[in-house]
Design an enzyme around this catalytic site. Structure first.
Site, PDB file in Angstrom:
ATOM      1  N   TYR A  11       3.382  -4.757  59.261  1.00  0.00           N
ATOM      2  CA  TYR A  11       4.441  -5.707  58.893  1.00  0.00           C
ATOM      3  C   TYR A  11       3.979  -7.119  59.244  1.00  0.00           C
ATOM      4  O   TYR A  11       4.023  -8.022  58.409  1.00  0.00           O
ATOM      5  CB  TYR A  11       5.749  -5.378  59.624  1.00  0.00           C
ATOM      6  CG  TYR A  11       6.684  -6.545  59.710  1.00  0.00           C
ATOM      7  CD1 TYR A  11       6.763  -7.296  60.875  1.00  0.00           C
ATOM      8  CD2 TYR A  11       7.441  -6.928  58.608  1.00  0.00           C
ATOM      9  CE1 TYR A  11       7.594  -8.404  60.933  1.00  0.00           C
ATOM     10  CE2 TYR A  11       8.272  -8.034  58.665  1.00  0.00           C
ATOM     11  CZ  TYR A  11       8.336  -8.768  59.836  1.00  0.00           C
ATOM     12  OH  TYR A  11       9.145  -9.865  59.900  1.00  0.00           O
ATOM     13  N   SER A  36       7.512 -15.097  60.284  1.00  0.00           N
ATOM     14  CA  SER A  36       7.971 -14.526  61.551  1.00  0.00           C
ATOM     15  C   SER A  36       7.063 -14.952  62.694  1.00  0.00           C
ATOM     16  O   SER A  36       5.869 -15.162  62.511  1.00  0.00           O
ATOM     17  CB  SER A  36       7.954 -12.991  61.439  1.00  0.00           C
ATOM     18  OG  SER A  36       8.097 -12.388  62.701  1.00  0.00           O
ATOM     19  N   SER A  83      18.232  -2.146  48.637  1.00  0.00           N
ATOM     20  CA  SER A  83      17.629  -0.986  49.333  1.00  0.00           C
ATOM     21  C   SER A  83      17.937  -1.035  50.834  1.00  0.00           C
ATOM     22  O   SER A  83      17.871  -0.023  51.522  1.00  0.00           O
ATOM     23  CB  SER A  83      16.107  -0.993  49.126  1.00  0.00           C
ATOM     24  OG  SER A  83      15.544  -2.174  49.689  1.00  0.00           O
ATOM     25  N   PHE A 104      13.234 -13.988  50.917  1.00  0.00           N
ATOM     26  CA  PHE A 104      13.491 -13.100  52.065  1.00  0.00           C
ATOM     27  C   PHE A 104      13.078 -11.662  51.747  1.00  0.00           C
ATOM     28  O   PHE A 104      12.781 -10.892  52.644  1.00  0.00           O
ATOM     29  CB  PHE A 104      14.996 -13.058  52.392  1.00  0.00           C
ATOM     30  CG  PHE A 104      15.568 -14.324  52.934  1.00  0.00           C
ATOM     31  CD1 PHE A 104      16.327 -15.176  52.133  1.00  0.00           C
ATOM     32  CD2 PHE A 104      15.353 -14.679  54.256  1.00  0.00           C
ATOM     33  CE1 PHE A 104      16.883 -16.346  52.634  1.00  0.00           C
ATOM     34  CE2 PHE A 104      15.904 -15.854  54.769  1.00  0.00           C
ATOM     35  CZ  PHE A 104      16.674 -16.684  53.953  1.00  0.00           C
ATOM     36  N   ASP A 131      18.396  -9.041  44.686  1.00  0.00           N
ATOM     37  CA  ASP A 131      18.292  -8.099  45.802  1.00  0.00           C
ATOM     38  C   ASP A 131      18.376  -6.681  45.234  1.00  0.00           C
ATOM     39  O   ASP A 131      19.222  -6.395  44.385  1.00  0.00           O
ATOM     40  CB  ASP A 131      19.454  -8.335  46.805  1.00  0.00           C
ATOM     41  CG  ASP A 131      19.174  -7.726  48.176  1.00  0.00           C
ATOM     42  OD1 ASP A 131      19.226  -8.451  49.175  1.00  0.00           O
ATOM     43  OD2 ASP A 131      18.882  -6.506  48.230  1.00  0.00           O
ATOM     44  N   GLY A 175      11.766  -8.204  51.320  1.00  0.00           N
ATOM     45  CA  GLY A 175      10.552  -7.570  51.867  1.00  0.00           C
ATOM     46  C   GLY A 175      10.940  -6.519  52.885  1.00  0.00           C
ATOM     47  O   GLY A 175      12.048  -6.536  53.419  1.00  0.00           O
ATOM     48  N   PHE A 208      13.924  -0.882  77.311  1.00  0.00           N
ATOM     49  CA  PHE A 208      12.541  -0.378  77.238  1.00  0.00           C
ATOM     50  C   PHE A 208      11.660  -1.059  78.284  1.00  0.00           C
ATOM     51  O   PHE A 208      10.862  -1.930  77.982  1.00  0.00           O
ATOM     52  CB  PHE A 208      11.976  -0.624  75.841  1.00  0.00           C
ATOM     53  CG  PHE A 208      12.703   0.115  74.753  1.00  0.00           C
ATOM     54  CD1 PHE A 208      12.866  -0.474  73.501  1.00  0.00           C
ATOM     55  CD2 PHE A 208      13.241   1.376  74.953  1.00  0.00           C
ATOM     56  CE1 PHE A 208      13.529   0.194  72.474  1.00  0.00           C
ATOM     57  CE2 PHE A 208      13.903   2.049  73.936  1.00  0.00           C
ATOM     58  CZ  PHE A 208      14.048   1.456  72.693  1.00  0.00           C
ATOM     59  N   PHE A 233      12.092 -16.537  65.175  1.00  0.00           N
ATOM     60  CA  PHE A 233      11.977 -15.794  66.416  1.00  0.00           C
ATOM     61  C   PHE A 233      12.973 -14.645  66.367  1.00  0.00           C
ATOM     62  O   PHE A 233      12.839 -13.808  65.439  1.00  0.00           O
ATOM     63  CB  PHE A 233      12.079 -16.782  67.597  1.00  0.00           C
ATOM     64  CG  PHE A 233      10.754 -17.500  67.740  1.00  0.00           C
ATOM     65  CD1 PHE A 233      10.334 -18.439  66.802  1.00  0.00           C
ATOM     66  CD2 PHE A 233       9.876 -17.164  68.760  1.00  0.00           C
ATOM     67  CE1 PHE A 233       9.085 -19.057  66.884  1.00  0.00           C
ATOM     68  CE2 PHE A 233       8.623 -17.790  68.870  1.00  0.00           C
ATOM     69  CZ  PHE A 233       8.234 -18.718  67.923  1.00  0.00           C
ATOM     70  N   LYS A 272       2.863 -10.746  56.881  1.00  0.00           N
ATOM     71  CA  LYS A 272       3.294 -12.134  57.061  1.00  0.00           C
ATOM     72  C   LYS A 272       2.076 -13.051  57.196  1.00  0.00           C
ATOM     73  O   LYS A 272       2.011 -14.124  56.600  1.00  0.00           O
ATOM     74  CB  LYS A 272       4.178 -12.262  58.299  1.00  0.00           C
ATOM     75  CG  LYS A 272       5.492 -11.491  58.240  1.00  0.00           C
ATOM     76  CD  LYS A 272       6.388 -11.954  57.108  1.00  0.00           C
ATOM     77  CE  LYS A 272       7.756 -11.292  57.173  1.00  0.00           C
ATOM     78  NZ  LYS A 272       8.635 -11.666  56.053  1.00  0.00           N
ATOM     79  N   ILE A 276      19.788 -12.264  57.090  1.00  0.00           N
ATOM     80  CA  ILE A 276      19.534 -13.711  57.125  1.00  0.00           C
ATOM     81  C   ILE A 276      19.791 -14.319  55.739  1.00  0.00           C
ATOM     82  O   ILE A 276      20.348 -15.405  55.615  1.00  0.00           O
ATOM     83  CB  ILE A 276      18.090 -13.993  57.588  1.00  0.00           C
ATOM     84  CG1 ILE A 276      17.828 -13.318  58.935  1.00  0.00           C
ATOM     85  CG2 ILE A 276      17.844 -15.499  57.690  1.00  0.00           C
ATOM     86  CD1 ILE A 276      16.384 -13.305  59.359  1.00  0.00           C
TER      87      ILE A 276
END
Ligand code: WQD
Length: 472
Positions: free
Chosen positions: A150, A125, A35, A81, A32, A83, A219, A179, A154, A13
């Site tokens: 995670y 998120s 990683s 961003f 950045d 993380g 799934f 989303f 947030k 993103i």
């Protein structure tokens, strides 16, 4: 014109957001640590926009680097961003997630305070809505329950930002609740390129379509939804990137903490996405139904009223556009990997079984000359470079045997930038408008064999340059 610091700007993103910022005339500084992204993304941002952002390869928790950036540049706003973002992984290493995601945010806020920078856009998120809120999600709903570390990072960071804004008049924090972002840049140069086997649905579908994975497992098809599969609010990553520009404009005119949903407001099921992908690209995606995945909610989508009326942002691209963009990206990456010239210009490294990792040399007749090239992950970079040189030397002197892949050493994708692009390789013809369908499957990888013409009569440089692996 503003100068925007984008942490995690080489990511999926982040890179698309940098493109939109540069094309809107802003200056961009990217921080950045690579990683979970490749440094080639910076080159691609420059290729797309014609401008090269300043780039610092460092950890967003590194106060020294942050201070250097805020000293060297007058930063007007920060888009954060950087993380860790894998839901499943966060359950196994929660401390790493809390340490990394919280510390990077706190370090940024402290450096911003010292530098007098007061506008912060946070990559949040939809996961902050937790399992109990009614759908569609609205920004005024309580966000006090997450279902994994995670998601908790947030929730916690949003709270940190609300408290900090309360204590810091004049500071602005825009909390963007994404989303399900999917797709890629129309150029095919940027897309969702996770390391290893994708966790998320769309990159998995695209790699099955490209023959790199043999089938999709859905799934669960026994959820309380129309077709039994989970429903999500998928949005095009380019639409999402444009939402960040609107968020920055909002931050310049307002103070305090404000959350916005960035989604389309429409739910699409797993089966609907798979079928739309096949219709939009003309490529088959074999799938089987498997057991439910732990933690999946049956359905979620956004109420987008607030973003539309206050940010003036609305997602425009269709699900078919998103599918074509994902497919276009996988095709272009694959093509960049296939045609590696060898010394005698008659062979090309191709893909066995469509897997990026099982590379082999073939002769013009298609017979495999060297199977499963040992593209190892060495302990040190020089090991891998040595391995590549070793292979080249053996090729150059015709020594038949190649070092057998070491036990435990595992095959890794080649580094794209070390692979010469063969301009004659047919470009993926797909476009947002859905142009002629370009099949891009493993069996076509063989078709990339070609007599490599002598360029300008000059002898091609020595043997096959087998690149070192992409990621540590
Ligand atoms: C979507 C649907 C799966 C893979 C996650 C994070 C969220 C955000 C986006 C970071 C689900 C199904 C998936 C597969 C499948 N990430 N699926 N087979 O779980 O909605 O959201 O990614 O911000 O925080 O939670 O996205 O793409 O993983 O799954 O059937 O191989 O596809 O069960 O129903 P999700 P997803």
């Amino acid at each position: 014109v503003m100068k925007i610091l984008v942490t995690g700007g080489a990511g999926f993103i982040g890179s698309h957001t940098c493109v939109e910022l540069l094309e809107a005339g802003h200056d961009v500084v990217i921080l950045d640590d690579l990683s979970n992204a490749s440094g080639t993304v910076i080159d691609k941002i420059e290729t797309i926009t014609g401008k090269r952002p300043a780039f610092y390869q460092a950890d967003a928790k590194d106060r020294t680097v942050l201070h250097e950036i805020f000293t060297a540049h007058r930063i007007d706003a920060v888009v954060h961003f950087a993380g860790f973002k894998a839901v499943g992984e966060s359950c196994h290493i929660p401390l790493a997630y809390y340490r990394n995601n919280l510390d990077s945010t706190l370090a940024l806020l402290e450096e911003m305070a010292q530098a007098g920078c007061t506008r912060f856009v946070f990559s949040s998120s939809a996961t902050v809505y937790g399992p109990d809120n009614a759908i569609p999600y609205v920004e005024t709903m309580p966000t006090y329950v997450a279902t994994n570390p995670y998601g908790w990072t947030k929730v916690m960071i949003e709270q940190i930002l609300r408290d900090y804004c309360t204590a810091t008049p004049g500071f602005t924090a825009v909390l963007l609740r994404y989303f399900n972002p999917i797709g890629g840049h129309p150029s095919g140069l940027l897309g969702d390129d996770p390391n290893g086997i994708p966790n998320n649905l769309m990159p998995y579908i695209a790699r099955v379509a490209a023959g790199q994975l043999d089938k999709l497992t859905i799934f669960g098809d026994d959820y309380p939804t129309p077709d039994g599969t989970c429903r999500r609010d998928y949005l095009h990553v380019v639409d999402l990137a444009k939402g960040h520009l609107k968020a920055i404009d909002y931050a310049m005119e307002h103070t305090g903490a404000e959350a916005f949903n960035l989604g389309t407001g429409h739910a699409v099921s797993v089966l609907e996405l798979v079928n739309t992908f096949m219709e939009a690209t003309g490529v088959n995606v074999p799938y089987v139904i498997g057991p439910r995945r732990e933690g999946d909610l049956p359905q979620m989508w956004a109420d987008t009223h607030k973003a539309e009326t206050i940010l003036g942002w609305k997602a425009e691209k269709t699900v078919a556009d998103m599918c074509r963009a994902s497919w276009n990206f996988v095709c272009s990456v694959k093509k960049q990997l296939c045609p590696v010239r060898n010394r005698n210009n008659k062979t090309a490294v191709s893909l066995r079984d469509g897997c990026f990792c099982c590379l082999h040399l073939v002769d013009p007749g298609g017979a495999v000359v060297r199977d499963r090239l040992p593209v190892h992950m060495g302990e040190q970079r020089d090991d891998r470079a040595d391995a590549a040189d070793d292979i080249e030397q053996r090729e150059r002197h015709g020594k038949p045997e190649l070092p057998v892949p070491r036990q435990g050493g595992h095959m890794l994708p080649l580094r794209q930038k070390d692979i010469e692009r063969d301009d004659r390789v047919p470009q993926p013809a797909l476009s947002e408008a859905g142009g002629p369908r370009q099949q891009c499957r493993a069996d076509h990888a063989e078709a990339l064999l070609c007599e490599q013409p002598q360029r300008n009569g000059a002898q091609q440089p020595g043997g096959a340059r087998l690149a070192t692996p992409l990621h540590n």
